[in-house]
Scaffold this active site. Structure first.
Site, PDB file in Angstrom:
ATOM      1  N   TRP A  17       0.866  -1.189   0.000  1.00 50.74           N
ATOM      2  CA  TRP A  17       0.000   0.000   0.000  1.00 50.74           C
ATOM      3  C   TRP A  17       0.897   1.232   0.000  1.00 50.74           C
ATOM      4  CZ3 TRP A  17      -5.338  -0.404  -0.033  1.00 50.74           C
ATOM      5  CH2 TRP A  17      -5.853  -1.677   0.197  1.00 50.74           C
ATOM      6  N   GLY A  25       3.428  -2.982  -4.844  1.00 51.15           N
ATOM      7  CA  GLY A  25       2.129  -2.696  -5.451  1.00 51.15           C
ATOM      8  C   GLY A  25       1.578  -1.337  -5.087  1.00 51.15           C
ATOM      9  N   ARG A  26       0.580  -0.937  -5.876  1.00 48.38           N
ATOM     10  CA  ARG A  26      -0.152   0.310  -5.641  1.00 48.38           C
ATOM     11  C   ARG A  26       0.778   1.500  -5.459  1.00 48.38           C
ATOM     12  NH1 ARG A  26      -4.973  -2.483  -2.013  1.00 48.38           N
ATOM     13  NH2 ARG A  26      -5.947  -3.468  -3.816  1.00 48.38           N
ATOM     14  N   ALA A  27       1.551   1.723  -6.491  1.00 55.00           N
ATOM     15  CA  ALA A  27       2.540   2.799  -6.437  1.00 55.00           C
ATOM     16  C   ALA A  27       2.520   3.610  -7.741  1.00 55.00           C
ATOM     17  CB  ALA A  27       3.934   2.197  -6.193  1.00 55.00           C
TER      18      ALA A  27
END
Length: 199
Positions: free
Chosen positions: A50, A73-75
């Site tokens: 996150w 992830g989520r970058a």
């Protein structure tokens, strides 16, 4: 309007930077060092999952000259009717099969002049929102009508594909002050200038 500049984040329990689902309006995040190295995310290659969440209602986000590294992830993750201009950032991964971009329904991403080094999955599939990833000079001419200039190509080193050509949402940039973009070659220097104490 919010401006987050020359901030370093690391060893975060949940998210490095998150814009909630309510409206934050105009937000600029620039020259930040977002370090995803962690000992508490062993299921995600020991890198943070996150990282950056842009999920606001009708937000306009400029994400420029940031160093985003060691993430899984989520970058960033973009959704919630957010219009994100992602320009001249350096994305670096190592020993991770994770992803950089996650674009949900309602998310709109213009990515230009960025460097992706060792990013196996630049974007998750399927893409729920819209994106224009400045894939080549011919396609990038489409930006001229909305930004007043052509978009700048991204650069890739041992990274996956990032070739999305949605142009319908680019009209949302018309009449707005838009961040300038230099070449992806210039963006490589972000590792030396991003973060706390590097002004």
């Amino acid at each position: 309007m919010f401006w987050i500049d020359h901030v370093s984040t690391s060893l975060i329990g949940r998210q490095h930077i998150v814009l909630g689902t309510s409206a934050s309006n105009r937000v600029t995040i620039s020259n930040c060092d977002i370090d995803g190295t962690t000992s508490w995310s062993t299921n995600c290659d020991s890198y943070h999952y996150w990282n950056v969440l842009f999920l606001g209602s009708q937000d306009l986000v400029t994400f420029k000259n940031n160093y985003i590294h060691h993430f899984s992830g989520r970058a960033p993750k973009v959704g919630g009717n957010t219009l994100a201009h992602v320009v001249n950032n350096y994305f670096y991964q190592t020993d991770s099969s994770g992803h950089a971009f996650e674009i949900d329904s309602g998310g709109m991403v213009l990515a230009e002049g960025n460097v992706f080094q060792n990013v196996v999955n630049v974007v998750t599939s399927p893409v729920g929102g819209q994106a224009f990833t400045s894939p080549d000079s011919s396609s990038n001419a489409a930006c001229s009508s909305y930004l007043g200039r052509a978009c700048v190509v991204n650069a890739f080193g041992s990274s996956g594909a990032f070739n999305i050509k949605d142009t319908g949402f680019l009209t949302n940039f018309s009449g707005k002050n838009i961040a300038s973009a230099s070449s992806a070659t210039d963006a490589k220097n972000v590792v030396n200038t991003a973060g706390y104490g590097k002004i």
